[in-house]
Scaffold this active site. Sequence first.
Site, short mmCIF file in Angstrom:
data_model
loop_
_atom_site.label_atom_id
_atom_site.label_comp_id
_atom_site.label_asym_id
_atom_site.label_seq_id
_atom_site.Cartn_x
_atom_site.Cartn_y
_atom_site.Cartn_z
CG ASP A 33 4.32 25.88 -8.30
OD1 ASP A 33 3.55 26.97 -8.38
OD2 ASP A 33 4.76 25.56 -7.47
CE LYS A 78 0.14 23.04 -9.45
NZ LYS A 78 0.17 24.37 -10.03
CB CYS A 79 7.09 24.75 -5.26
SG CYS A 79 8.19 25.46 -6.11
N PRO A 80 7.22 21.74 -3.44
CG PRO A 80 8.39 20.49 -1.77
CD PRO A 80 7.05 20.75 -2.57
#
Lengths: 377, 81
Positions: free
Chosen positions: B44, B17-19
């Site tokens: 993502d 997932k970001c970041p």
Amino acid sequence: MAYFDAASTEPLHPRAREALLEAVDVGWADPARPYTQSRRAHLLLEQARSEVAEVLGARPDEVSFTSSGTQAVHLGALGTLHGRRRAGRHLVTGAVEHSSVLHAAQLHERDGGTVETVGVSLTGRVDPAAFEAAVAREGTALACLQSANHEVGTLQPVAEVAEACRRHGVPLLVDAAQTAGRLPVPAGWSVLTASAHKWGGPAGVGVLAVRKGTRFRSFLPEDERERRRVPGFENVPAIVAAAAALRAMAEEAPEEQRRLSELVGRIRETIPKVVPDVEVIGEPVERAPHIVTFSCLYVDGEVLLGELDKAGFAVSSGSSCTASTLRPSHVLEAMGVLTHGNVRVSLPRGATADEVDRFLAVLPELVRRIRHDAGVA
Amino acid sequence: MTEVTAPALTIDALGKKCPIPIIMLAEQINHVPLNSVVAVLADDPAAYTDVPAWCRLKSHRHVGSYELPGGGWAIHVRRNY
């Protein structure tokens, strides 16, 4: 605790609280009946309607009360599309409209209509020329544009777009949820929507104004309330309180919104100086007075919101980790700006310079620590 | 058809997932020679917007984003400096 989430909901204005308590006692009866208590409720309702109409630049008979801003948009968009079915079934909207507009557009599409979404610049503004080109298409029944964006504060060129819509004979729905009571309503709307709890009124009251001469037909089952535009028994005490809040907010706006706008300006200016690798988002000048949004590179938005909450600041975020859908905000996506590490600060009436300075003092260390914990050099 | 430069480095950020995909890209972009391409594989949805936005902020070049057969994208970035 500093509450910095006015764009989600503005705390109840003291004048609204007073009006609400009073109206609960005297305005509870059915305004559509012929006896004394009823006439009193009817009078209060119509008084509130006149007051709201005056602040929003409408005629009282153009104004209906809904149960929310979202419902006002749903009924306004779908009712105008329904009323203008013979003109065509094409709908034009901006890409960063509130989800209520986009969801109404999706329903319209599922029902066989067509939708064109006009993109926005890096600052979140639609290009009036692009919008006009979309509206010029044969069979356009309605166009929708917000007064200001709810996530980044950017003001949309409503007056120019309204002029373009007028040239092409297309009604324009203006969603003024973020600016009603704070800024004058831009001229040229055919349908206007707003939400009372965003201007310090109670939850459960929205406004749907339909300009005289605009073709409108509710798509819902027949109901006689609110000029046949909104079904169901009106919440008279809440409407009275909403009107009191709107009047008070609008009276204070020239002074108070200028003050809040200066604080927002201070945040916009200071953050890039004290936080490395940060992007302040949205129009720097043509913006709503109370909203500022920024994204911090390499930072998890949910973690940052949690840390800010612990430090005593209530803010919101358009980052995907904070959304129930786990998708980033469609606004940030459409703008093409960084979606992670996103924070929206929106100042309520009375937010102080001290609170803002305290926020600017704690933010850099929180961001530094979150980056450090994530292993960012 | 436009020619896609073969990446000098592929960063597998699938499932992250970001970041995190952006952090991985920032860490590793200096491992490739100037003007060569790094491919970030990510699924993502935030990465689809955030890698190009990172390029803009950091003055690297977003070359293109190509859909992967199994879902997600190969997002190509050219090291500019």
